[in-house]
Write a protein that holds these residues in place. Structure first.
Motif, PDB file in Angstrom:
ATOM      1  N   TYR A  25      -4.259  -1.329  11.443  1.00  0.00           N
ATOM      2  CA  TYR A  25      -2.854  -1.739  11.339  1.00  0.00           C
ATOM      3  C   TYR A  25      -2.202  -1.107  10.112  1.00  0.00           C
ATOM      4  N   VAL A  26      -2.888  -1.168   8.978  1.00  0.00           N
ATOM      5  CA  VAL A  26      -2.306  -0.628   7.746  1.00  0.00           C
ATOM      6  C   VAL A  26      -2.123   0.879   7.858  1.00  0.00           C
ATOM      7  N   LEU A  27      -3.125   1.578   8.380  1.00  0.00           N
ATOM      8  CA  LEU A  27      -3.003   3.029   8.517  1.00  0.00           C
ATOM      9  C   LEU A  27      -1.904   3.402   9.517  1.00  0.00           C
TER      10      LEU A  27
ATOM     11  N   ILE B 243      -6.184   5.314  -0.554  1.00  0.00           N
ATOM     12  CA  ILE B 243      -6.785   4.485   0.485  1.00  0.00           C
ATOM     13  C   ILE B 243      -6.502   3.020   0.171  1.00  0.00           C
ATOM     14  N   CYS B 244      -6.782   2.127   1.105  1.00  0.00           N
ATOM     15  CA  CYS B 244      -6.430   0.713   0.940  1.00  0.00           C
ATOM     16  C   CYS B 244      -7.683  -0.156   0.873  1.00  0.00           C
ATOM     17  N   HIS B 245      -7.477  -1.380   0.375  1.00  0.00           N
ATOM     18  CA  HIS B 245      -8.614  -2.284   0.191  1.00  0.00           C
ATOM     19  C   HIS B 245      -8.146  -3.721   0.031  1.00  0.00           C
ATOM     20  N   GLY B 246      -8.931  -4.665   0.575  1.00  0.00           N
ATOM     21  CA  GLY B 246      -8.853  -6.057   0.175  1.00  0.00           C
ATOM     22  C   GLY B 246      -7.803  -6.911   0.856  1.00  0.00           C
TER      23      GLY B 246
ATOM     24  N   VAL C   8       0.838  -1.201   0.000  1.00  0.00           N
ATOM     25  CA  VAL C   8       0.000   0.000   0.000  1.00  0.00           C
ATOM     26  C   VAL C   8       0.871   1.248   0.000  1.00  0.00           C
ATOM     27  N   GLN C   9       1.921   1.229   0.819  1.00  0.00           N
ATOM     28  CA  GLN C   9       2.827   2.380   0.873  1.00  0.00           C
ATOM     29  C   GLN C   9       3.505   2.606  -0.477  1.00  0.00           C
ATOM     30  N   ALA C  10       3.910   1.522  -1.125  1.00  0.00           N
ATOM     31  CA  ALA C  10       4.562   1.649  -2.427  1.00  0.00           C
ATOM     32  C   ALA C  10       3.607   2.245  -3.462  1.00  0.00           C
ATOM     33  N   HIS C  11       2.347   1.799  -3.446  1.00  0.00           N
ATOM     34  CA  HIS C  11       1.362   2.362  -4.368  1.00  0.00           C
ATOM     35  C   HIS C  11       1.132   3.839  -4.065  1.00  0.00           C
ATOM     36  N   HIS C  12       1.054   4.165  -2.793  1.00  0.00           N
ATOM     37  CA  HIS C  12       0.880   5.558  -2.384  1.00  0.00           C
ATOM     38  C   HIS C  12       2.014   6.426  -2.916  1.00  0.00           C
TER      39      HIS C  12
END
Length: 277
Positions: free
Chosen positions: A239-241, A225-228, A208-212
């Motif tokens: 946790y992800v945030l 934002i994240c998903h899935g 997610v961080q890499a995509h961001h």
């Protein structure tokens, strides 16, 4: 209620500025949409997998030839849009559909009251190394068509919230004018029809961080934002945030309608069966 792109972005920006996460919810029924809205979600998204999911089938049914995905989302809109009071509703659009004049279709979605779009069904869920995915790309039904759809929607003034699966796709979608990048970690785990194969949360946070970071390199204003995948429950999203920088929310479909529905109906049935006669 119809919303302009600017109105929705102002709302989302205000949510982030207040320290709250952006939460998008997939809705396969009017009931799901109504009560997700009452729970305070910022966005509602409807697409063909929502219908399959709430009929007890896995979300990947939306990628198979069980129906016309773009026609299904129009039909779902008739059920969802009238019951939503004050929340922007997005349509999941099959951007690879070779039988749609996409600019006309997007205009029709806006006329019907949709505030924006997401690219679903998406070939991004098909392994890039597979022969099937390569053949789709080679024959004009690849992810680039989804990028083109998002670009057209952005030019028409619709809110755009595309799924991305790689850093390259994050850059492509940001360059196409995406407003909210949804970093997709694969089919959601948990529950009766959830996936069993998924990343662990630590790896998911890293992706997610890499995509961001890739998206922000192209457009500093894009929201991510994240998903899935393993991000199935509120603690997972937390946790992800907590373990990323700059990621501002979560989009849940199974997480916000299938998983709570599975538990609620089963538990209610058990309680009725337990009453004395």
């Amino acid at each position: 209620m119809a919303f302009t792109r600017e109105e929705v972005l102002d709302r989302l920006t205000e949510t982030v500025s207040s320290g709250e996460p952006i939460v998008g919810a997939g809705a396969g029924t009017g009931m799901s949409a109504k009560f997700a809205e009452r729970g305070g979600v910022d966005l509602l998204i409807i697409y063909n997998s929502g219908r399959y999911r709430m009929n007890g089938r896995g979300s990947l049914a939306g990628l198979l030839p069980y129906g016309d995905a773009n026609e299904i989302v129009i039909d779902m809109g008739r059920q969802v849009l009238p019951v939503v009071e004050d929340t922007p509703v997005l349509a999941g659009v099959n951007g690879t559909d070779p039988f749609r004049q996409m600019d006309v279709f997007l205009e029709d979605l806006a006329r019907r009251g949709f505030a924006g779009v997401q690219n679903f069904p998406t070939v991004g869920l098909i392994d890039e190394d597979s022969g099937f995915r390569r053949n789709l790309e080679e024959t004009g039904m690849g992810y680039d068509r989804e990028v083109d759809m998002i670009r057209e929607a952005a030019e028409q003034g619709l809110l755009t919230c595309p799924y991305v699966f790689t850093e390259e796709q994050a850059r492509e979608m940001a360059a196409a004018g995406a407003d909210v990048i949804v970093s997709h970690m694969g089919l959601t785990t948990s529950g009766d029809i959830g996936a069993e194969t998924a990343l662990d949360l630590e790896t998911a946070a890293e992706r997610v961080q890499a995509h961001h970071d890739a998206a922000k390199d192209v457009d500093e204003d894009v929201l991510v934002i994240c998903h899935g995948g393993p991000i199935a429950w509120p603690d997972d999203a937390q946790y992800v945030l907590d373990n990323t920088e700059g990621v501002v929310g979560f989009f849940g479909a199974s997480s916000l309608e299938r998983l709570p529905t599975e538990e609620a109906i089963e538990n209610q049935a058990r309680e009725f069966k337990a009453i004395d006669t």
